[in-house]
Design a protein around this motif. Structure first.
Motif, short mmCIF file in Angstrom:
data_model
loop_
_atom_site.label_atom_id
_atom_site.label_comp_id
_atom_site.label_asym_id
_atom_site.label_seq_id
_atom_site.Cartn_x
_atom_site.Cartn_y
_atom_site.Cartn_z
N ARG A 22 41.06 53.26 -1.07
CA ARG A 22 41.54 54.45 -1.77
C ARG A 22 40.73 55.69 -1.39
N MET A 23 39.98 55.55 -0.29
CA MET A 23 39.19 56.64 0.27
C MET A 23 38.08 57.10 -0.68
N LYS A 24 37.54 56.19 -1.44
CA LYS A 24 36.44 56.50 -2.34
C LYS A 24 35.13 56.12 -1.67
N ARG A 25 34.19 57.03 -1.69
CA ARG A 25 32.87 56.78 -1.10
C ARG A 25 32.20 55.55 -1.71
N THR A 26 32.37 55.38 -2.99
CA THR A 26 31.70 54.28 -3.68
C THR A 26 32.13 52.91 -3.18
N GLY A 27 33.31 52.84 -2.58
CA GLY A 27 33.77 51.55 -2.05
C GLY A 27 32.82 50.98 -1.02
N TRP A 28 32.39 51.83 -0.08
CA TRP A 28 31.47 51.37 0.95
C TRP A 28 30.12 51.03 0.36
N LEU A 29 29.70 51.79 -0.65
CA LEU A 29 28.41 51.53 -1.27
C LEU A 29 28.43 50.26 -2.11
N VAL A 30 29.54 50.00 -2.79
CA VAL A 30 29.67 48.75 -3.56
C VAL A 30 29.64 47.56 -2.59
N GLY A 31 30.37 47.68 -1.48
CA GLY A 31 30.36 46.61 -0.47
C GLY A 31 28.98 46.38 0.10
N LEU A 32 28.25 47.46 0.35
CA LEU A 32 26.89 47.34 0.86
C LEU A 32 26.00 46.66 -0.17
N GLY A 33 26.14 47.06 -1.42
CA GLY A 33 25.36 46.43 -2.49
C GLY A 33 25.68 44.96 -2.67
N ALA A 34 26.93 44.60 -2.42
CA ALA A 34 27.33 43.19 -2.54
C ALA A 34 26.57 42.31 -1.56
N TYR A 65 30.42 53.70 5.91
CA TYR A 65 30.07 54.74 4.94
C TYR A 65 29.63 56.01 5.65
N LEU A 66 28.78 55.89 6.66
CA LEU A 66 28.33 57.07 7.39
C LEU A 66 29.49 57.77 8.10
N THR A 67 30.41 57.00 8.66
CA THR A 67 31.60 57.58 9.30
C THR A 67 32.44 58.31 8.26
N TRP A 68 32.65 57.69 7.12
CA TRP A 68 33.42 58.32 6.04
C TRP A 68 32.76 59.62 5.60
N ARG A 69 31.44 59.58 5.42
CA ARG A 69 30.71 60.76 4.93
C ARG A 69 30.80 61.92 5.91
N ARG A 70 30.61 61.62 7.20
CA ARG A 70 30.71 62.69 8.21
C ARG A 70 32.11 63.30 8.23
N ALA A 71 33.14 62.46 8.20
CA ALA A 71 34.52 62.95 8.21
C ALA A 71 34.81 63.74 6.94
N HIS A 72 34.31 63.26 5.81
CA HIS A 72 34.55 63.93 4.54
C HIS A 72 33.87 65.30 4.52
N GLN A 73 32.70 65.41 5.12
CA GLN A 73 32.00 66.69 5.16
C GLN A 73 32.75 67.69 6.02
N ARG A 74 33.49 67.19 7.01
CA ARG A 74 34.31 68.07 7.87
C ARG A 74 35.73 68.20 7.32
N ASN A 75 35.98 67.62 6.16
CA ASN A 75 37.31 67.61 5.53
C ASN A 75 38.35 66.95 6.43
N GLU A 76 37.96 65.86 7.04
CA GLU A 76 38.87 65.08 7.89
C GLU A 76 39.02 63.70 7.27
N THR A 77 40.04 63.02 7.71
CA THR A 77 40.21 61.62 7.32
C THR A 77 39.86 60.77 8.54
N PRO A 78 38.92 59.82 8.39
CA PRO A 78 38.57 58.99 9.53
C PRO A 78 39.75 58.14 9.99
N ALA A 79 39.87 57.99 11.29
CA ALA A 79 40.99 57.20 11.86
C ALA A 79 40.75 55.73 11.66
#
Length: 79
Positions: A22-34, A65-79
């Motif tokens: 759902r394009m939520k940053r927390t998804g990658w962080l929850v997965g990392l925490g798992a 997560y890092l890919t998502w964050r960089r794309a989000h900072q540029r207001n892009e959606t990662p491919a």
């Protein structure tokens, strides 16, 4: 080992994937925490192969997560 671990690990992993989908940053962080839970499970059950997978999955979650964050900072959606 309490079978509750299986349900907990599944619930946390699926929650992370749903949030990431759902394009939520927390998804990658929850997965990392798992992966810390998987590492604990591996140690508690002496199934050390799970340690290897938790490191690999952890790397993938962190990279995504890092890919998502960089794309989000540029207001892009990662491919």
């Amino acid at each position: 080992m309490n079978p509750l671990w299986s349900y907990l690990l599944t619930a946390v992993g699926v929650t992370g994937l749903l949030l990431a989908g759902r394009m939520k940053r927390t998804g990658w962080l929850v997965g990392l925490g798992a992966q810390f839970l998987w590492a604990a499970y591996a140690a508690a059950t002496q199934q050390y192969g799970f340690l290897i997978s938790s490191f690999i999955y952890g790397y993938v979650y962190a990279t995504n997560y890092l890919t998502w964050r960089r794309a989000h900072q540029r207001n892009e959606t990662p491919a």
